[in-house]
Design a protein around this motif. Structure first.
Motif, PDB file in Angstrom:
ATOM      1  N   ALA A  22       0.827  -1.217   0.000  1.00 62.12           N
ATOM      2  CA  ALA A  22       0.000   0.000   0.000  1.00 62.12           C
ATOM      3  C   ALA A  22       0.857   1.260   0.000  1.00 62.12           C
ATOM      4  CB  ALA A  22      -0.936  -0.011   1.199  1.00 62.12           C
ATOM      5  N   GLY A  23       2.007   1.220   0.641  1.00 63.05           N
ATOM      6  CA  GLY A  23       2.892   2.383   0.666  1.00 63.05           C
ATOM      7  C   GLY A  23       3.417   2.734  -0.715  1.00 63.05           C
ATOM      8  N   ARG A  24       3.734   1.722  -1.507  1.00 61.88           N
ATOM      9  CA  ARG A  24       4.223   1.960  -2.867  1.00 61.88           C
ATOM     10  C   ARG A  24       3.112   2.521  -3.749  1.00 61.88           C
ATOM     11  NH1 ARG A  24       8.479   0.762  -6.123  1.00 61.88           N
ATOM     12  NH2 ARG A  24       9.554  -0.323  -4.461  1.00 61.88           N
TER      13      ARG A  24
ATOM     14  N   ALA B  59       2.685   6.110  -2.781  1.00 63.21           N
ATOM     15  CA  ALA B  59       3.801   6.912  -3.293  1.00 63.21           C
ATOM     16  C   ALA B  59       3.643   7.162  -4.795  1.00 63.21           C
ATOM     17  CB  ALA B  59       5.125   6.211  -3.007  1.00 63.21           C
ATOM     18  N   CYS B  60       3.211   6.159  -5.536  1.00 63.16           N
ATOM     19  CA  CYS B  60       3.002   6.343  -6.985  1.00 63.16           C
ATOM     20  C   CYS B  60       1.870   7.322  -7.260  1.00 63.16           C
ATOM     21  CB  CYS B  60       2.728   5.002  -7.655  1.00 63.16           C
ATOM     22  SG  CYS B  60       4.194   3.980  -7.856  1.00 63.16           S
ATOM     23  N   LEU B  61       0.796   7.262  -6.475  1.00 65.58           N
ATOM     24  CA  LEU B  61      -0.294   8.223  -6.648  1.00 65.58           C
ATOM     25  C   LEU B  61       0.159   9.642  -6.317  1.00 65.58           C
ATOM     26  CD1 LEU B  61      -3.404   6.288  -5.292  1.00 65.58           C
ATOM     27  CD2 LEU B  61      -2.908   6.941  -7.642  1.00 65.58           C
ATOM     28  N   GLY B  62       0.955   9.774  -5.260  1.00 63.60           N
ATOM     29  CA  GLY B  62       1.502  11.086  -4.911  1.00 63.60           C
ATOM     30  C   GLY B  62       2.410  11.629  -5.999  1.00 63.60           C
ATOM     31  N   LEU B  63       3.246  10.763  -6.572  1.00 64.00           N
ATOM     32  CA  LEU B  63       4.123  11.194  -7.664  1.00 64.00           C
ATOM     33  C   LEU B  63       3.324  11.548  -8.912  1.00 64.00           C
ATOM     34  CD1 LEU B  63       7.079   8.693  -7.257  1.00 64.00           C
ATOM     35  CD2 LEU B  63       7.174  11.172  -6.988  1.00 64.00           C
ATOM     36  N   PHE B  64       2.208  10.847  -9.147  1.00 60.81           N
ATOM     37  CA  PHE B  64       1.340  11.168 -10.272  1.00 60.81           C
ATOM     38  C   PHE B  64       0.771  12.582 -10.130  1.00 60.81           C
ATOM     39  CE2 PHE B  64      -2.835  11.336 -12.258  1.00 60.81           C
ATOM     40  CZ  PHE B  64      -2.561  10.884 -13.539  1.00 60.81           C
TER      41      PHE B  64
ATOM     42  N   ALA C 105      13.785   7.549  -5.639  1.00 55.71           N
ATOM     43  CA  ALA C 105      13.086   7.495  -4.350  1.00 55.71           C
ATOM     44  C   ALA C 105      12.385   6.158  -4.161  1.00 55.71           C
ATOM     45  CB  ALA C 105      12.076   8.633  -4.250  1.00 55.71           C
ATOM     46  N   LEU C 106      11.769   5.640  -5.215  1.00 59.01           N
ATOM     47  CA  LEU C 106      11.098   4.342  -5.109  1.00 59.01           C
ATOM     48  C   LEU C 106      12.015   3.170  -5.437  1.00 59.01           C
ATOM     49  CD1 LEU C 106       7.502   4.899  -6.505  1.00 59.01           C
ATOM     50  CD2 LEU C 106       8.294   4.852  -4.156  1.00 59.01           C
ATOM     51  N   GLY C 107      13.149   3.460  -6.033  1.00 58.62           N
ATOM     52  CA  GLY C 107      14.092   2.398  -6.356  1.00 58.62           C
ATOM     53  C   GLY C 107      13.666   1.540  -7.533  1.00 58.62           C
ATOM     54  N   SER C 108      12.784   2.070  -8.365  1.00 55.93           N
ATOM     55  CA  SER C 108      12.340   1.324  -9.538  1.00 55.93           C
ATOM     56  C   SER C 108      11.904   2.297 -10.621  1.00 55.93           C
ATOM     57  CB  SER C 108      11.180   0.392  -9.189  1.00 55.93           C
ATOM     58  OG  SER C 108      10.033   1.138  -8.890  1.00 55.93           O
ATOM     59  N   ARG C 109      11.682   1.764 -11.807  1.00 56.84           N
ATOM     60  CA  ARG C 109      11.263   2.619 -12.908  1.00 56.84           C
ATOM     61  C   ARG C 109       9.831   3.111 -12.743  1.00 56.84           C
ATOM     62  NH1 ARG C 109      14.454  -1.264 -16.295  1.00 56.84           N
ATOM     63  NH2 ARG C 109      16.407  -0.155 -16.625  1.00 56.84           N
ATOM     64  N   SER C 110       9.048   2.430 -11.920  1.00 55.19           N
ATOM     65  CA  SER C 110       7.679   2.903 -11.686  1.00 55.19           C
ATOM     66  C   SER C 110       7.672   4.258 -10.992  1.00 55.19           C
ATOM     67  CB  SER C 110       6.901   1.882 -10.850  1.00 55.19           C
ATOM     68  OG  SER C 110       7.443   1.778  -9.545  1.00 55.19           O
ATOM     69  N   GLY C 111       8.742   4.580 -10.280  1.00 53.28           N
ATOM     70  CA  GLY C 111       8.867   5.890  -9.663  1.00 53.28           C
ATOM     71  C   GLY C 111       9.067   6.995 -10.678  1.00 53.28           C
TER      72      GLY C 111
END
Length: 138
Positions: A19-21, A24-29, A68-74
């Motif tokens: 849920a945290g990831r 974080a993705c929604l916040g980055l969006f 920040a997320l350590g992946s390309r999804s970030g």
């Protein structure tokens, strides 16, 4: 193939991200949409300086999200927000109002931002298996 008996990483079933990831993705969006709106307003302020500031802010967000997320999804999450915001802002309204002029700076902002999005999503850290038997990253 790993020696832990689980098989290849590609053969593992898909799992829902934590849920945290997702948060974080929604916040980055949302942050990507805000940076797209701000960049739209700033890029026309002073031709070379405003454009460079808008593109530097977008690149910082894209690459910063990836690390920040350590992946390309970030990187993909803020890119999606940026592209949606910028594309929606390019459309004119029936009253004739618009945010983008027909000058070269607007096109440089659109194309430069999309090129930065691809570059930052490519440079972001990829997913690597956790066990040490693989030679990835060495």
């Amino acid at each position: 193939m790993s020696t832990t008996g689980r098989g290849s990483m590609l053969a593992q079933p898909l799992q829902r991200p934590p849920a945290g990831r997702i948060a974080a993705c929604l916040g980055l969006f949302v942050l990507g949409a805000i940076v797209g709106l701000a960049g739209t307003l700033v890029q026309a302020a002073g031709f070379p300086g405003g454009l460079l500031l808008a593109l530097a802010g977008a690149a910082g967000l894209f690459l910063g999200g990836a690390y920040a997320l350590g992946s390309r999804s970030g990187a993909v999450a803020p890119v999606a927000g940026w592209i949606i915001a910028v594309v929606l802002l390019t459309a004119g309204r029936p009253e004739g109002d618009f945010l983008f002029g027909a000058g070269g700076g607007s096109y440089l902002f659109l194309l430069g931002g999309m090129a930065l999005a691809v570059i930052c999503a490519t440079l972001g850290p990829g997913r690597q298996p956790g066990d040490g038997s693989a030679r990835l990253g060495k």
